[in-house]
Design a protein around this motif. Structure first.
Motif, PDB file in Angstrom:
ATOM      1  N   GLN A  98      -3.447  -0.125  -3.816  1.00  0.00           N
ATOM      2  CA  GLN A  98      -4.027  -0.086  -2.478  1.00  0.00           C
ATOM      3  C   GLN A  98      -3.575   1.217  -1.825  1.00  0.00           C
ATOM      4  OE1 GLN A  98      -2.965  -3.323   0.149  1.00  0.00           O
ATOM      5  NE2 GLN A  98      -3.901  -2.352   1.924  1.00  0.00           N
ATOM      6  N   SER A 139      -8.500   2.792   2.069  1.00  0.00           N
ATOM      7  CA  SER A 139      -8.805   2.696   3.492  1.00  0.00           C
ATOM      8  C   SER A 139      -8.289   3.964   4.153  1.00  0.00           C
ATOM      9  CB  SER A 139      -8.143   1.456   4.109  1.00  0.00           C
ATOM     10  OG  SER A 139      -6.730   1.497   3.947  1.00  0.00           O
ATOM     11  N   CYS A 140      -8.681   4.170   5.397  1.00  0.00           N
ATOM     12  CA  CYS A 140      -8.222   5.385   6.078  1.00  0.00           C
ATOM     13  C   CYS A 140      -8.254   5.178   7.581  1.00  0.00           C
ATOM     14  CB  CYS A 140      -9.059   6.591   5.681  1.00  0.00           C
ATOM     15  SG  CYS A 140     -10.767   6.519   6.245  1.00  0.00           S
ATOM     16  N   GLU A 141      -7.599   6.094   8.251  1.00  0.00           N
ATOM     17  CA  GLU A 141      -7.546   6.116   9.710  1.00  0.00           C
ATOM     18  C   GLU A 141      -7.848   7.513  10.205  1.00  0.00           C
ATOM     19  OE1 GLU A 141      -2.916   7.237  10.546  1.00  0.00           O
ATOM     20  OE2 GLU A 141      -3.289   5.351   9.478  1.00  0.00           O
ATOM     21  N   ASP A 151     -11.878   3.183   8.524  1.00  0.00           N
ATOM     22  CA  ASP A 151     -11.629   1.778   8.812  1.00  0.00           C
ATOM     23  C   ASP A 151     -11.041   1.541  10.183  1.00  0.00           C
ATOM     24  OD1 ASP A 151     -11.908   0.438   5.904  1.00  0.00           O
ATOM     25  OD2 ASP A 151     -10.940   2.389   5.724  1.00  0.00           O
ATOM     26  N   ILE A 183      -6.482  -5.199   6.732  1.00  0.00           N
ATOM     27  CA  ILE A 183      -6.159  -4.313   5.618  1.00  0.00           C
ATOM     28  C   ILE A 183      -4.664  -4.287   5.335  1.00  0.00           C
ATOM     29  CG2 ILE A 183      -6.192  -1.882   4.911  1.00  0.00           C
ATOM     30  CD1 ILE A 183      -8.939  -1.719   6.394  1.00  0.00           C
ATOM     31  N   PHE A 184      -3.842  -4.381   6.378  1.00  0.00           N
ATOM     32  CA  PHE A 184      -2.393  -4.313   6.194  1.00  0.00           C
ATOM     33  C   PHE A 184      -1.739  -5.694   6.157  1.00  0.00           C
ATOM     34  CE2 PHE A 184      -3.147   0.050   6.825  1.00  0.00           C
ATOM     35  CZ  PHE A 184      -2.022   0.760   6.442  1.00  0.00           C
ATOM     36  N   CYS A 199      -3.696   8.600   5.844  1.00  0.00           N
ATOM     37  CA  CYS A 199      -3.341   8.790   7.247  1.00  0.00           C
ATOM     38  C   CYS A 199      -4.226   9.851   7.911  1.00  0.00           C
ATOM     39  CB  CYS A 199      -1.882   9.240   7.360  1.00  0.00           C
ATOM     40  SG  CYS A 199      -0.666   8.033   6.826  1.00  0.00           S
ATOM     41  N   HIS A 240      -4.000   4.031   1.331  1.00  0.00           N
ATOM     42  CA  HIS A 240      -4.434   4.271   2.710  1.00  0.00           C
ATOM     43  C   HIS A 240      -4.161   5.723   3.077  1.00  0.00           C
ATOM     44  CE1 HIS A 240      -5.269   3.343   6.937  1.00  0.00           C
ATOM     45  NE2 HIS A 240      -4.223   4.107   7.222  1.00  0.00           N
ATOM     46  N   ILE A 260       0.759   4.704   1.794  1.00  0.00           N
ATOM     47  CA  ILE A 260       0.196   5.188   3.061  1.00  0.00           C
ATOM     48  C   ILE A 260       0.431   6.698   3.089  1.00  0.00           C
ATOM     49  CG2 ILE A 260       0.315   4.973   5.567  1.00  0.00           C
ATOM     50  CD1 ILE A 260       1.645   2.158   5.015  1.00  0.00           C
ATOM     51  N   PRO A 268       0.814  -1.225   0.000  1.00  0.00           N
ATOM     52  CA  PRO A 268       0.000   0.000   0.000  1.00  0.00           C
ATOM     53  C   PRO A 268       0.844   1.271   0.000  1.00  0.00           C
ATOM     54  CG  PRO A 268       0.104  -0.914   2.209  1.00  0.00           C
ATOM     55  CD  PRO A 268       0.814  -1.893   1.306  1.00  0.00           C
TER      56      PRO A 268
END
Length: 423
Positions: free
Chosen positions: A223, A249-251, A295, A356-357, A227, A225, A173, A171
């Protein structure tokens, strides 16, 4: 080893017994066996869950051991119930070549208390510009690629990075930040900044680059992601992209879920990047976490020396610590009031990061015994003086929380117990 208490079964807790043998989960049962052979931990009213996983941690080692070391950072993780962390590449030297990465791998092997998965840089020197790092050579030993702390400014460079990462099955990131929109800002460009004469960081500096990267991810199939998202616009862009099938995906972090610019004080412990935003942003982030658009929760644990955080909002370094406070804060202020289901919290802090990771671990027979045990009835005030981390800057000092880590187990070995690290 047997653990007796309330065990997480994926949809709820049941009182029972979890057996660990040779570093793996050998059995989970709701009925307690008669045998007390071997080590038996009767955990009474404690709750046994899969070890937490944080995909965004700054361990500062090598290069910045005055802020944190591999040992203190991972010990702090163990105290917080984490059994796995992803180490961001803000290091000296940054892991942009296998030789530079090896310095970090050696420290992990020697000093880490929990599992550490390094993140390689996207660009050489982690500059967010110039040339790409030696991604192909780094790939076997990194979990993904990031220039965290800097956004990749060139669209063409980011697209090339995504193509190469996709080919490697890794991914991207992304720290999303458009430099041309910063204008020297250091807190949110909102009411507090205007009232107190501070330079502001616009929400657009984040979400415009998220928007750009989502289009690139859709085109490349990478992929992707995101941050530490902090704005309502980022939430909506990611929600729409997911609906369109983009591999995104995200955080977000606890401070964005619990604080806003209204909570700011003239103190460096309230300064981080991205900054605390508005009430509307916070509400959108909470809603995004509840519905799964967001996520996972990552801490962005970023320790600095006391001196670096003692220069107010304008002069202090950006970053706060969070490994030792994340779970109790979110349990106390989101789960207990009924805002967030416990199942969603455990997914966001353990299951989703692993899924996811591609990190190992879980709560099924045969999984590595990476386990956290919490006393959810234990009530206390957050006191930075008690932190294991060398960093003590937190906006949550003095907050009353429930949930103390009783035990952290990594591959069947106890790493945290009786409020101390087990060497």
């Amino acid at each position: 080893m047997k653990l007796r208490g309330n065990i997480w079964l994926g949809h709820g807790f049941a009182n029972g017994e979890l057996t660990v043998d040779k570093g793996r989960i050998a059995g989970i049962g709701v009925c307690v066996s008669d045998s007390d052979g071997g080590s038996v931990f009767k955990l009474n009213n404690c709750f046994i869950i899969p070890g937490l996983a944080d995909v965004h941690v700054h361990l500062r080692d090598p290069g910045f051991s005055m802020k944190e070391t591999m040992f203190t950072g991972t010990a702090a993780a163990a105290r917080g119930g984490y059994t796995a962390v992803c180490s961001m590449p803000n290091l000296n030297p940054p892991p942009d070549t296998p030789e530079h990465l090896q310095l970090q791998l050696d420290k992990i092997k020697r000093d880490a208390c929990v599992k550490v998965y390094p993140v390689g840089t996207i660009t050489k020197g982690q500059q967010g510009s110039g040339e790409l790092s030696e991604m192909e050579a780094l790939a076997p030993n990194v979990i993904g690629f990031s220039d965290d702390g800097r956004g990749v400014q060139s669209e063409a460079l980011m697209e090339e990075a995504m193509h190469r990462a996709a080919a490697l099955g890794k991914p991207i990131i992304a720290h999303c930040e458009a430099n041309e929109l910063l204008h020297g800002g250091y807190i949110h460009d909102g009411a507090y900044a205007k009232a107190h004469g501070h330079k502001g960081i616009s929400s657009e500096s984040e979400w415009k680059q998220v928007e750009r990267d989502l289009a690139l991810a859709k085109r490349t199939g990478c992929q992707y992601h995101v941050c530490h998202i902090s704005t309502k616009e980022s939430v909506e862009l990611i929600r729409k992209a997911k609906a369109e099938g983009v591999r995104v995906s995200c955080e977000t972090a606890p401070h964005y879920l619990l604080l806003t610019e209204e909570d700011l004080q003239e103190d460096g412990r309230f300064k981080m990047n991205p900054p605390l935003r508005t009430k509307a942003d916070r509400e959108a982030l909470v809603a995004g976490l509840v519905d799964g658009t967001i996520d996972m929760v990552a801490t962005d644990h970023a320790p600095h020396t006391a001196g670096e955080k003692a220069r107010g909002l304008a002069g202090s370094a950006m970053g706060i610590v969070g490994l030792e406070t994340a779970f109790p804060l979110l349990y106390t202020y989101l789960v207990k009031p009924g805002i967030l289901p416990m199942e969603r919290l455990i997914d966001a802090m353990s299951t989703a990061p692993r899924r996811i990771f591609g990190l190992p671990g879980g709560m099924a027979e045969g999984d590595a015994a990476d386990i956290a045990v919490f006393d959810l009835d234990c009530e206390y005030k957050i006191d930075p003086q008690e932190f294991v981390s060398m960093g003590q800057a937190t906006p949550f000092a003095g907050w009353q929380v429930n949930g103390r880590t009783v035990m952290t187990i990594v591959e069947g070995k106890i790493k945290w117990q009786n409020n101390s690290i087990v060497k």
